[in-house]
Design a protein around this motif. Structure first.
Motif, PDB file in Angstrom:
ATOM      1  N   GLN A  92       0.837  -1.201   0.000  1.00 50.73           N
ATOM      2  CA  GLN A  92       0.000   0.000   0.000  1.00 50.73           C
ATOM      3  C   GLN A  92       0.868   1.245   0.000  1.00 50.73           C
ATOM      4  O   GLN A  92       1.859   1.326   0.722  1.00 50.73           O
ATOM      5  N   ILE A  93       0.469   2.202  -0.842  1.00 47.34           N
ATOM      6  CA  ILE A  93       1.089   3.533  -0.855  1.00 47.34           C
ATOM      7  C   ILE A  93      -0.031   4.543  -0.717  1.00 47.34           C
ATOM      8  O   ILE A  93      -1.004   4.506  -1.463  1.00 47.34           O
ATOM      9  N   ARG A  94       0.123   5.425   0.240  1.00 47.61           N
ATOM     10  CA  ARG A  94      -0.844   6.516   0.440  1.00 47.61           C
ATOM     11  C   ARG A  94      -0.096   7.827   0.353  1.00 47.61           C
ATOM     12  O   ARG A  94       0.887   8.037   1.059  1.00 47.61           O
ATOM     13  N   ILE A  95      -0.578   8.732  -0.515  1.00 51.00           N
ATOM     14  CA  ILE A  95       0.063  10.031  -0.701  1.00 51.00           C
ATOM     15  C   ILE A  95      -1.004  11.114  -0.537  1.00 51.00           C
ATOM     16  O   ILE A  95      -2.005  11.128  -1.266  1.00 51.00           O
ATOM     17  N   ASP A  96      -0.798  11.992   0.446  1.00 50.36           N
ATOM     18  CA  ASP A  96      -1.743  13.073   0.720  1.00 50.36           C
ATOM     19  C   ASP A  96      -1.006  14.408   0.753  1.00 50.36           C
ATOM     20  O   ASP A  96       0.095  14.498   1.303  1.00 50.36           O
ATOM     21  N   LYS A  97      -1.625  15.416   0.206  1.00 46.68           N
ATOM     22  CA  LYS A  97      -1.071  16.780   0.247  1.00 46.68           C
ATOM     23  C   LYS A  97      -1.090  17.284   1.678  1.00 46.68           C
ATOM     24  O   LYS A  97      -2.036  17.050   2.410  1.00 46.68           O
TER      25      LYS A  97
END
Length: 130
Positions: free
Chosen positions: A122-127
């Motif tokens: 899993q990869i999660r990218i949030d500003k």
């Protein structure tokens, strides 16, 4: 002389232990620092959950690489710093800050142990608002 040999062997043992205890592949961190999806692809599992700015995709390895390539193309990476990493049983994670031309992003990357190596599931990218 005996003390030096014992100290040297102790240091060598500790260094070797830390080398083999790598739970997060160093190449993943390098791939994020470079913004290189092809390099990141080597560490992806067969199925990867991608959450990029609230868009969720359960992707195969090739689709995940394409999505990451698109993200890196839209957001030119200037640096990546690991803020925290950890391990529990057969899984590990890193949390880092990805600095780009378009601002900073928080990256959560989760690993699972498969055939004695850690792969990304899993990869999660949030500003971020920094």
């Amino acid at each position: 002389m005996k003390k030096r040999v014992v100290l040297l062997l102790t240091c060598l043992f500790m260094w070797m232990s830390s080398l083999f205890a790598q739970d997060v592949p160093v190449g993943v961190i390098v791939a994020f620092k470079k913004g290189n999806s092809q390099e990141l692809n080597r560490y992806l599992g067969d199925k990867v959950d991608l959450i990029i700015q609230n868009r969720t995709t359960n992707a195969d390895k090739q689709t995940a690489e394409g999505a990451m390539a698109g993200f890196f193309a839209d957001n030119k990476v200037s640096s990546f710093d690991v803020n925290h990493q950890g391990k529990r049983d057969e899984s590990s994670f890193i949390i880092g800050t990805l600095a780009t031309k378009n601002g900073n992003f928080r990256v959560n990357c989760f690993f699972r142990k498969v055939q004695n190596k850690y792969v990304i599931h899993q990869i999660r990218i949030d500003k971020t608002n920094e």
